[in-house]
Structure formats: C-alpha cells, structure tokens
Design a protein around this motif. Structure first.
Motif, short mmCIF file in Angstrom:
data_model
loop_
_atom_site.label_atom_id
_atom_site.label_comp_id
_atom_site.label_asym_id
_atom_site.label_seq_id
_atom_site.Cartn_x
_atom_site.Cartn_y
_atom_site.Cartn_z
N ALA A 99 -26.44 54.27 1.83
CA ALA A 99 -25.86 53.28 0.85
C ALA A 99 -25.89 52.48 0.85
O ALA A 99 -26.50 51.24 1.45
N ARG A 114 -18.47 42.31 -3.89
CA ARG A 114 -19.05 43.29 -3.48
C ARG A 114 -17.73 44.83 -3.95
O ARG A 114 -17.62 45.09 -4.32
N ILE A 115 -19.43 45.32 -4.33
CA ILE A 115 -18.86 46.83 -5.48
C ILE A 115 -20.08 47.95 -4.50
O ILE A 115 -20.52 47.91 -4.07
N SER A 116 -19.06 48.66 -4.19
CA SER A 116 -19.56 50.20 -4.01
C SER A 116 -20.51 50.50 -4.99
O SER A 116 -20.50 49.98 -6.19
N SER A 117 -21.80 51.42 -3.78
CA SER A 117 -23.35 51.80 -4.65
C SER A 117 -22.86 53.39 -5.03
O SER A 117 -23.60 54.09 -5.10
N SER A 118 -21.72 54.06 -4.57
CA SER A 118 -21.59 55.03 -4.95
C SER A 118 -21.24 55.73 -6.43
O SER A 118 -22.30 56.98 -7.07
N ASN A 119 -21.46 54.84 -7.42
CA ASN A 119 -21.90 54.99 -8.65
C ASN A 119 -23.47 54.83 -8.75
O ASN A 119 -23.90 53.89 -9.19
N TYR A 168 -24.43 61.63 -4.09
CA TYR A 168 -24.07 61.35 -5.93
C TYR A 168 -25.08 61.00 -6.91
O TYR A 168 -24.58 60.89 -8.29
N THR B 268 -16.09 48.08 2.64
CA THR B 268 -17.14 49.04 0.94
C THR B 268 -18.01 50.46 2.04
O THR B 268 -18.75 50.35 2.44
N ASP B 270 -18.86 54.09 0.92
CA ASP B 270 -18.85 55.55 -0.17
C ASP B 270 -17.83 54.19 -1.05
O ASP B 270 -18.20 53.66 -1.58
N SER B 271 -17.23 55.38 -1.56
CA SER B 271 -16.40 54.58 -3.64
C SER B 271 -15.79 54.03 -2.83
O SER B 271 -14.18 53.40 -3.79
N LEU B 273 -13.06 50.74 -1.22
CA LEU B 273 -12.87 48.89 -0.50
C LEU B 273 -11.64 48.87 0.00
O LEU B 273 -10.58 49.33 -0.41
N TYR B 300 -15.75 58.07 -10.29
CA TYR B 300 -17.23 57.44 -10.71
C TYR B 300 -17.21 58.31 -11.74
O TYR B 300 -17.55 59.36 -11.18
#
Lengths: 257, 410
Positions: A99, A114-119, A168, B268, B270-271, B273, B300
C-alpha cells in the motif's frame, strides 16, 4: 489429421502465450530502463475539466517528484486553485505492490492527515483521472502481454496489454500503444471491472529533457461512458533540482503552498 | 556541534532580513516568482437559532461578516518564509464575537536537519475527529465557531530537529491568551456570560505568561505517532460560579498551571483508520486522564460513482466525570462522511454524540460545496437534546442552530 493439428496447437499455445508475455515484459522493461536516472522533477500542471455540455473548470497544481531506487517515487502536489483549496497539499510515497503511504495537508487547520491509499479508482479532484492513473509507473504493478504492432496517430507502436497486480484497481486491464522508437506511451485504453472500454488517454506534445527523458506536454483523458474529459497541461518541467527525501517529509508538507 | 552549526548558519542568514525591503523590490521587478502573494476569503454568515433564548438579551438571528487574508513571501529557494494572516469578524449584537486576531505573523527558516519557526503561529496535533485532546499549543477561538476548530494565533519559538528517528519539536510559548466566550447578547453560553476580565490563574507574571512544550512525532510504516509534553498555563479553563456582594452570579474562568503529557496514534490499514488520543493532565488540585479513541472506515468510489462514504465511531472519556468542564466525559460519537468527489467538491459530515449515562444527544451536520470556482457555501446544523439539569449541556438546551456561510476566495 485434425487431432494432430489440435494436439500441435495445444503444445504450441503455452509457448506462444509465454513468449507474448515475455515480449510484453521486455518492452515494458525497456520503457522503464529508458526513464531511469532523472533523479527529481518539478513541474506545473493545469487541469482542464470538461463535461458533456462543454462547461470548463480549471485546477492548477505544482508537482514535485523524487525518483527512488528499487521503490516507487515520492511526490508532493500543491494545489493553487480552486482558491478555496489553495495551499492544500498531498504527499505520497508510492510502492509497487505494498500500500502507498499518503498524507494530506489542510491549511485552514494546519493539520496533516494520514489518509488511506485504498482509494485507487476514485476521481482525483473531480477529474477523469483516478488516483491510480496518476501514481508513478512501477514495472511490478502489472503483468504484461504483447498483442501486436499497430500504427496510431502516424506512430509505429507495440500494443501491450497490462493487468494490474495491486489491490483495489478499478480496471481489469489496460491496453497501451508504445512508440517503437522512443518507448513512450502514445495512447492507453482503460477497461473497467466489467471489461468494457471506460476511458482513453492520449499523450501529445512530447518534449525530450536532458537529452533522454520524454515528457508529454498534453495528456487527455476521455471518459466514454459520461462524455466528460480532463486535459493535463504540463509546464515548466525541470529535472535534477537537487531535491532529497527531506523535501518530501511531513515537515515540508506542513509548510508547502 | 549541531547547535554551533545552527548558530553560525543563523548568523549568516540573519543578515539577509536586514536588507529585505531593498532586495524584495529588486526581486519583485526581476523575478515575478519572488513577488509577495495575497490570498484569503471574505464571507457573510447567518447564525439562526430555532428556539427562544434563555436570557432576554439574546437574539434569534445573527448576521456577521468575516475576512481573513494571507500575505505570503518566500525567498532563499523557499528556505525562508514570511506569512501574515490577519482575521476579523464583525457580528451583529454579540460584541465579543466582533473580534480581530492575528492568526499568523511568522518567519521560518529551513535547513536539512532542522526548521526554526518564529512568531505568531497555529499548530495542530492529533488524529481524532470528534474532539481534539492532545492539541494544546493554541487557545481556541470558541466564539468564532462552537466546534472548537478555530484557534487564536500563539506567539512562539519553535525549533524542529528532523532526524531519521522522527521529528523533535521544542516550543517556547510566550504570551498566554484567554479563551474567547460569547458576550451578553451572544448565544451558546451559560445563563451568565463568562467574565474573562476576572480570570484567575495559579501563577502570575512570567510563569503565567510563558509555557513550554516538547513533541516527538514520526511515521513508521502504517503508523503515525506523536508523544508530547506541555508545561504552563492550561488553555482549557475550569469555571467557578461566585456570587458578588450585590447578589449577582458570576462565572469566572480559572486557568490552571498544568503538566500535560499526550499521546496520539493512528494506524492506517487498508480502508481503516484506527485512532487514539490520550492525555494525563496534572494540576494543583487533581490529575486527569482523558482519551478519545475510535476508527474510521471508508467505502471508496461506491458503484464507480466517485462517492466515498466514511463511517466514524469514537468514544470520549474524561476521568473527572460529571465535574469535567467539557460536554464529553463519557460519550459515544458516531458519524458518516460523504464525499462526492465532484467538480464542486461536495462534502457532508453528519454525526451524533451521545452521553452514555444521561443519553443527552448532540447532533452535528456540516456540508460544503463550491460554486463558480471561487465561492463556497457551508451549512452547519447543531442540535442539542435531552440534557438533564445537572449536565453541562443543559445550558445549551435552547441553542440548537443553523450556521450558513457564503464565502468568496481570492
């Protein structure tokens, strides 16, 4: 006789498939190899979003990228417009199969999130580019298949199919036309999860930098389902500016604008 | 060694600001990229209350105007930055809400292993959404918005030491600033306005005015970590209710001298937090433990529409229980975040906070959308319901309201 033919074909088929996969990989390895060693890159980007009715919206960004050896690139994008998000910045450490690491800086709160990189498949800034379209190219992200040779826009190309290997992805596959001489993409077709043609990306106004690295001045992404399009207009490319990992840390993110 | 190098560097560099005005003029002429930049917004806001006020001096509707501008300049290849951010809101009726503040007036200098940030600044620490426990550097501008996310500028000297093992930030914070509170005619207050002019302190003089803080922060793989310590006058007052000689009741804020250690962690994965903030605060009279912990999960690009839906849950705890000077001492927060990721950047955040023992609820909806590229519309709705007499939220029982702000960004 027929049986022998079928038997022969069955014996040959894996060899043909293997050799096409091998040829696809070799072409993409060459694409990758020719774009090594630029170290760092700074550019200004104008995004022009157009809908079916021809309404236009413009976004301006500045993007800095650091080439990493044996890992995905690091990049810092700073938004200049629309004005209400001016100063918002996005820091990303891309990785081939793991990821990515991503942080967003919100200037009104001075907050680094910090944001999720699943998007991967979602739209970037409301444009026709998704997050995965804009992250750095890493060889290991895809499996390749050479399809054929074809002339597109007057350029003699290899046609390569790529299957995303990371999680994803919004695509089952992409089909890229790679210039046989310069080893750069001329056009990419994106196929959605149902394997229907979703978007086409075309690259034009290529310029060569440092006598080696080709960069497109104009990149157009057209969505066949919605009729919307987004043009990326790249300006003021500079390379080897002496940037280091320090220019891509959370402290730098906090004061970027 | 490092310190000496730093001082030498600073001495060399400090000569530059002396000639700044001359240099800037030439620079602006020769290189437009070095020019001073101005940006900001102007807005008009309406604060509309649904119920009749508790006190007759209060009103049902308040119109106000706001301006915040930023004057920005960077030079020395972006390694030195100057920024000035004045802010002003002019409000109908509530004289306390008509206020001016310097949010930033700062100079900073950047090197490989450190950054020095000097002047009036804003600093944010923490990870949770429903409450900001660890965030302690700046005083909150609660009169600007009851969500507590607006802050007053804080004078500071901040040295950041940037190493492989993380960033170590040291702060000296001269100049204590009192919290802002609604005035006589304002709403979202106790039945008696807080009297800041009679504010009490544990310390006086220098010890009251100057606070110190230290923070280590780092990112390791999926983890973002921060450990901090603060010593000085607390930004969070406790309140004392007293009766004057003439029988009038007064609410007096008391700003204690505290030692506060904070921890903030986000994983953090996967989706998901996963978030935790915790503090231990030691004052003359007590030791408080408080924490906010929870998660956010996001779906998402639902059905390839671009829509993201995030689900948030947090639990808020304060060891002072019912005596805590906060509404959230044993509460659950549940929320949903919608991001349309469209051209107008439409976003909606809705949430509810429920007190575990009293079941009192606080509903909050925040929506925003851009128009014509430079305008932004924000709508907020805040509803208070079901607080019993002994709950601090009881004072807000009549104060459910809508807040609408239209702003132009330049």
């Amino acid at each position: 006789m027929n049986k022998i033919m079928i038997g022969l074909l069955l014996c040959l088929a894996p060899v043909v498939v293997w050799s096409d996969a091998q040829k696809g990989l070799e072409i993409m390895q060459e694409v990758d190899r020719r774009d090594l060693g630029w170290q760092d890159m700074v550019a200004e980007l104008k995004m022009v979003l157009k809908n079916k009715n021809g309404d236009e919206h413009t976004r301006r960004l500045r993007i800095k990228t650091l080439e990493m050896k044996n890992d995905g690139d690091k990049s810092l994008s700073i938004f200049d417009s629309p004005r209400d998000v001016k100063g918002t910045a996005f820091l990303s450490f891309t990785h081939a199969l793991e990821a990515d690491e991503q942080w967003l800086y919100l200037p009104a709160l001075k907050r680094v999130k910090r944001i999720s990189s699943s998007n991967k498949s979602g739209p970037f800034l409301g444009s026709e580019f998704s997050f995965e379209d804009l992250t750095s190219f890493e060889l290991k992200k895809y499996q390749y298949n050479y399809l054929r040779d074809e002339v597109v826009n007057g350029v003699d190309c290899f046609v390569i199919e790529s299957y995303p290997q990371y999680e994803y992805s919004g695509y089952t596959r992409t089909q890229a036309w790679i210039d046989k001489q310069r080893y750069i993409p001329i056009k990419i077709d994106y196929y959605d999860r149902k394997d229907a043609l979703l978007k086409t990306q075309t690259f034009s106004d290529y310029q060569q930098y440092l006598g080696q690295y080709w960069r497109a001045g104009t990149v157009l992404m057209s969505n066949h389902l919605t009729g919307k399009s987004t043009a990326l207009l790249w300006e003021k490319y500079t390379f080897r500016n002496g940037l280091t990992a320090r220019n891509f840390d959370k402290n730098t993110l906090k004061r970027s604008r | 060694m490092m310190l000496w190098g730093f001082i030498k560097y600073l001495l060399l560099r400090l000569k530059i600001p002396l000639f700044l005005h001359v240099l800037f003029m030439f620079n602006a002429l020769l290189h437009p990229a070095y020019a001073w930049e101005v940006s900001g917004y102007v807005g008009i806001e309406d604060l509309a209350f649904i119920n009749k006020p508790i006190v007759p001096q209060q009103h049902m509707n308040y119109v106000s105007g706001v301006i915040e501008a930023e004057l920005y300049h960077e030079w020395d290849n972006g390694n030195q930055i100057f920024a000035f951010v004045p802010f002003m809101r002019v409000s109908q009726y509530d004289s306390n809400r008509t206020h001016f503040d310097i949010r930033e007036l700062t100079w900073l200098i950047v090197s490989d292993a450190w950054e020095l940030r000097l002047g009036i600044r804003k600093e944010f620490w923490g990870v949770t959404e429903s409450n900001h426990l660890v965030d302690i550097i700046n005083q909150r501008d609660t009169v600007e918005n009851s969500d507590g996310e607006d802050k007053l500028g804080q004078p500071m000297l901040n040295f950041a030491w940037i190493q492989d093992w993380g960033t170590l930030d040291a702060f000296i914070l001269p100049g204590f600033r009192k919290r802002t509170f609604a005035g006589e005619e304002g709403r979202l207050r106790f039945p008696v306005p807080v009297d800041n002019s009679e504010a009490r302190f544990d310390k006086s003089g220098f010890a009251r005015q100057v606070a110190y803080a230290l923070r280590w922060s780092h990112s390791i793989g999926d983890w973002d970590l921060g450990v901090s310590h603060f010593y000085g006058t607390s930004r969070d007052p406790i309140f004392k209710v007293e009766q004057a000689a003439n029988g009038a009741v007064k609410v007096i804020p008391h700003y204690q001298n505290i030692n506060q250690t904070g921890l903030d962690v986000q994983a953090t994965i996967d989706s998901w937090l996963w978030k935790l903030e915790a503090i231990v605060r030691v004052s003359n009279i007590d030791t408080t433990f408080a924490s906010t912990a929870g998660f956010e999960y996001t779906f998402y690009n639902i059905a390839d529409s671009g829509l993201d839906i995030g689900l948030l849950t947090e639990y808020l705890f304060d060891s002072r229980g019912r005596h805590a000077p906060t509404l959230f001492q044993d509460d659950f927060f549940a929320g949903m975040r919608f991001a349309l990721n469209d051209v107008q950047d439409t976003q909606i955040l809705m949430g509810v906070m429920i007190d575990r023992t009293t079941q009192a609820q606080f509903y909050n909806v925040e929506a925003s959308r851009r128009f014509f590229d430079s305008f932004k519309l924000e709508v907020e709705a805040r509803f208070f319901n079901g607080a019993p007499r002994y709950d601090l939220a009881y004072f807000l029982r009549q104060d459910s309201h809508f807040r609408i702000e239209l702003s132009y960004h330049f």
